[in-house]
Design a protein around this motif. Structure first.
Motif, short mmCIF file in Angstrom:
data_model
loop_
_atom_site.label_atom_id
_atom_site.label_comp_id
_atom_site.label_asym_id
_atom_site.label_seq_id
_atom_site.Cartn_x
_atom_site.Cartn_y
_atom_site.Cartn_z
N UNK A 243 48.11 23.49 19.74
CA UNK A 243 49.30 24.24 19.35
C UNK A 243 49.05 25.75 19.45
N UNK A 244 47.85 26.18 19.13
CA UNK A 244 47.51 27.59 19.26
C UNK A 244 47.51 28.04 20.71
N UNK A 245 47.02 27.19 21.61
CA UNK A 245 47.03 27.52 23.03
C UNK A 245 48.45 27.62 23.57
N UNK A 246 49.34 26.73 23.11
CA UNK A 246 50.73 26.79 23.54
C UNK A 246 51.38 28.07 23.05
N UNK A 247 51.14 28.45 21.81
CA UNK A 247 51.74 29.67 21.28
C UNK A 247 51.22 30.91 22.01
N UNK A 248 49.95 30.93 22.38
CA UNK A 248 49.41 32.04 23.16
C UNK A 248 50.10 32.10 24.52
N UNK A 249 50.31 30.95 25.15
CA UNK A 249 51.00 30.91 26.43
C UNK A 249 52.42 31.44 26.35
N UNK A 250 53.12 31.10 25.28
CA UNK A 250 54.49 31.59 25.09
C UNK A 250 54.49 33.11 24.90
N UNK A 251 53.57 33.63 24.13
CA UNK A 251 53.49 35.08 23.92
C UNK A 251 53.18 35.82 25.21
N UNK A 252 52.23 35.32 25.99
CA UNK A 252 51.88 35.97 27.26
C UNK A 252 53.06 35.91 28.22
N UNK A 253 53.77 34.80 28.25
CA UNK A 253 54.95 34.68 29.12
C UNK A 253 56.01 35.70 28.74
N UNK A 254 56.24 35.87 27.45
CA UNK A 254 57.21 36.87 26.99
C UNK A 254 56.82 38.28 27.39
N UNK A 255 55.54 38.59 27.29
CA UNK A 255 55.07 39.92 27.68
C UNK A 255 55.26 40.14 29.17
N UNK A 256 54.90 39.14 29.99
CA UNK A 256 55.03 39.29 31.44
C UNK A 256 56.49 39.39 31.87
N UNK A 257 57.37 38.62 31.25
CA UNK A 257 58.79 38.70 31.59
C UNK A 257 59.39 40.04 31.22
N UNK A 258 59.03 40.57 30.06
CA UNK A 258 59.57 41.88 29.67
C UNK A 258 59.02 42.98 30.56
N UNK A 259 57.77 42.85 31.00
CA UNK A 259 57.21 43.84 31.93
C UNK A 259 57.94 43.80 33.26
N UNK A 260 58.28 42.61 33.73
CA UNK A 260 59.01 42.49 35.00
C UNK A 260 60.38 43.15 34.90
N UNK A 261 61.05 43.01 33.77
CA UNK A 261 62.36 43.65 33.58
C UNK A 261 62.21 45.17 33.58
N UNK A 262 61.18 45.68 32.92
CA UNK A 262 60.96 47.13 32.90
C UNK A 262 60.68 47.68 34.29
N UNK A 263 59.87 46.97 35.07
CA UNK A 263 59.58 47.41 36.44
C UNK A 263 60.84 47.37 37.28
N UNK A 264 61.65 46.32 37.15
CA UNK A 264 62.90 46.23 37.90
C UNK A 264 63.82 47.40 37.55
N UNK A 265 63.92 47.73 36.26
CA UNK A 265 64.78 48.84 35.85
C UNK A 265 64.27 50.17 36.39
N UNK A 266 62.97 50.36 36.39
CA UNK A 266 62.41 51.61 36.91
C UNK A 266 62.64 51.74 38.41
N UNK A 267 62.46 50.66 39.15
CA UNK A 267 62.65 50.70 40.60
C UNK A 267 64.13 50.94 40.92
N UNK A 268 65.01 50.27 40.21
CA UNK A 268 66.45 50.42 40.46
C UNK A 268 66.90 51.85 40.17
N UNK A 269 66.44 52.42 39.06
CA UNK A 269 66.86 53.78 38.73
C UNK A 269 66.28 54.81 39.69
N UNK A 270 65.08 54.55 40.22
CA UNK A 270 64.52 55.51 41.18
C UNK A 270 65.23 55.43 42.53
N UNK A 271 65.74 54.26 42.89
CA UNK A 271 66.48 54.12 44.15
C UNK A 271 67.85 54.79 44.09
#
Length: 75
Positions: free
Chosen positions: A39-67
């Motif tokens: 259960x601890x490994x699953x919760x770590x996986x969920x947290x890492x997934x959330x961090x990676x998804x939010x980072x992808x959204x931030x990068x997309x927003x930065x690229x879009x605004x620079x274009x």
């Protein structure tokens, strides 16, 4: 780890343990121990997934605004 800690049974029936002893030269020594459950490994996986998804959204927003040349939304 003390002898008392080594002889304790696992707290959870599916507990997993890992231990690493790293030695670099004569002066540097590192010891690390990890205890976790599935259960601890699953919760770590969920947290890492959330961090990676939010980072992808931030990068997309930065690229879009620079274009478009707009760095701040219009009001």
């Amino acid at each position: 780890m003390s002898d008392a800690q080594k002889t304790l049974p696992p707290q959870h029936p599916e507990e997993q343990m890992a231990r690493v002893d790293l030695r670099i030269g004569q002066a540097v020594s590192l010891q690390a121990t990890l205890r976790t459950t599935p259960a601890g490994l699953v919760s770590i996986g969920v947290l890492v997934s959330g961090i990676l998804l939010s980072t992808a959204v931030l990068v997309w927003a930065a690229v879009t605004s620079s274009r478009t040349g707009r760095f701040f939304p219009r009001r």
